[in-house]
Design a protein around this motif. Structure first.
Motif: not given
Length: 408
Positions: A260-264, A293-297, A323-328, A354-356
């Motif tokens: 599986g792959a997802f991107f939110g 996931i990014d933004d507030v996802a 992997l989370m791209l945002s703090d939210e 988070q991103v390394d």
């Protein structure tokens, strides 16, 4: 969405509606009865199970206003169903007429129509679908099904049946058409996969519905003796997705891979389950999931490997990384091993992070701007999943959609 809902039928879902759908498809009496029994069961059924911790439900399915989401008699779609000449790829209305015995034997045999409220709703109301039948010894590639939803709600059903020593590769896509529809939408999909002995099924799905759409899907296989089932599930679209991809390894020597792959992004919410039940000897499972996931996802992952008492010589592996791209953004993972047979080799792992920063620093210090460096790291993050996808078209499409998402 506002308002809470108890699990009970409502005016958009009544017996006359169900009878009308069944009549339009010219269905046999047994299928109408199956629909009506599912309708009757609605008020007693619960929503699909979700991960819970004390004081917190990770995904709230009871807060959907189905009154405004379900409009089964006005279903509209564009559908392409294609396959090689030696395989039957039939719309459900044709399958009712041309493969009645096959449909009667296997419909509801893998996913119980009354398993939960949403499977029962889907059984009562589905009006579109595909039956794929692969005869004995046939090797079939390039079966493709595309569904573009052009209405407030759409209930879709897919049945895959393969005979002994056959193989098939299937790619099924769901998207939202350009037709203007006011307000929120609901897309539901149930997929049953029944491989014959020593058969191989590769089933890829790509869900890219628009972000006004709520989505429920369950894809499940009953893997018989020495059969191999591979599910590849790509999730990029929808406002909220609740999806389960699972295999019951009921035959000796059966194997499954669930990839599986997802991107939110924005405020998307993905609740994704991967499950395998080892029920026979010498069975093997490999579950691999990667998501960004990014933004507030928000993402919720549940992975279950269940090894039954009679499942001697089991191999079962699971790994999930988010992997989370945002703090939210917010991500949770719940991998579980349930082992009732000591003759088992099994492992499970899940990471959320988070991103390394060291990788990011290394790349920016060598002249790569920070945005490009981040995008390259995200694309690299998906590589272990992409390498598992043997269907070139699906792998390339997931890569393209990830790049598009990163460029937004």
């Amino acid at each position: 969405m506002s308002g809470t809902m108890s699990t009970q039928a409502h005016p958009a879902v009544d017996e006359s509606t169900v009878r009308q759908i069944s009549e339009q498809l010219d269905e046999p009496e047994w299928l109408l009865e199956t629909r009506l029994e599912a309708l009757d069961a609605l008020e007693d059924l619960e929503m699909p199970s979700v991960v819970r911790t004390p004081g917190r439900t990770w995904t709230n399915l009871y807060d959907l206003d189905y009154e405004s989401l379900v409009d089964p008699l006005n279903a509209a779609e564009e559908k392409d169903q294609e396959g090689p000449d030696d395989v039957e790829v039939l719309p459900i209305a044709e399958a009712v007429e041309e493969l009645p015995d096959l449909l009667r034997e296997h419909f509801g045999s893998v996913v119980d129509p009354q398993e939960n409220y949403l499977t029962a709703l889907s059984t009562a109301l589905f009006s579109t679908g595909t039956v794929i039948y692969v005869p004995e010894g046939v090797d079939a590639e390039d079966v493709t099904v595309r569904t573009r939803m052009n209405s407030t709600s759409l209930f879709n059903y897919t049945l895959v049946v393969t005979e002994e020593s056959s193989s098939v590769t299937i790619l099924e896509r769901q998207s939202t058409g350009d037709e203007a529809v006011d307000g929120d939408r609901y897309y539901s999909g149930v997929v049953e996969v029944v491989p014959g002995e020593n058969a191989t099924v590769q089933y890829g799905a790509l869900q890219n519905l628009d972000q006004d759409t709520y989505n429920y899907s369950v894809k499940r296989a009953d893997a018989t003796q020495y059969s191999t089932v591979t599910f590849v599930d790509g999730t990029l679209g929808s406002r909220l997705t609740k999806t389960e991809v699972s295999t019951e390894l009921n035959g000796e020597g059966a194997e499954t891979n669930i990839v599986g792959a997802f991107f939110g992004h924005d405020d998307q919410h993905f609740d994704i389950d991967s499950k395998v039940w080892h029920r026979a000897e010498h069975t093997t499972a490999d579950l691999v999931m990667r998501g960004v996931i990014d933004d507030v996802a928000r993402s919720v992952y549940e992975g279950i490997q269940d090894v039954g008492a009679g499942a001697w010589d089991t191999n079962s592996y699971q790994r999930e990384n988010t992997l989370m791209l945002s703090d939210e953004s917010e991500a949770d993972a719940s991998p579980q091993l349930i082992i009732n047979n000591h003759d088992t080799e099994a492992s499970h792992s899940a990471t959320v992070g988070q991103v390394d920063q060291e990788d990011l620093f290394y790349m920016t210090s060598r002249g790569v701007d920070e945005r490009s460096a981040r995008d390259m790291l995200v694309e690299g993050f998906y590589v272990p999943v992409l390498e598992e996808i043997e269907v070139d078209e699906l792998r390339e499409e997931i890569q393209r959609l990830v790049r598009e998402r990163l460029d937004e």
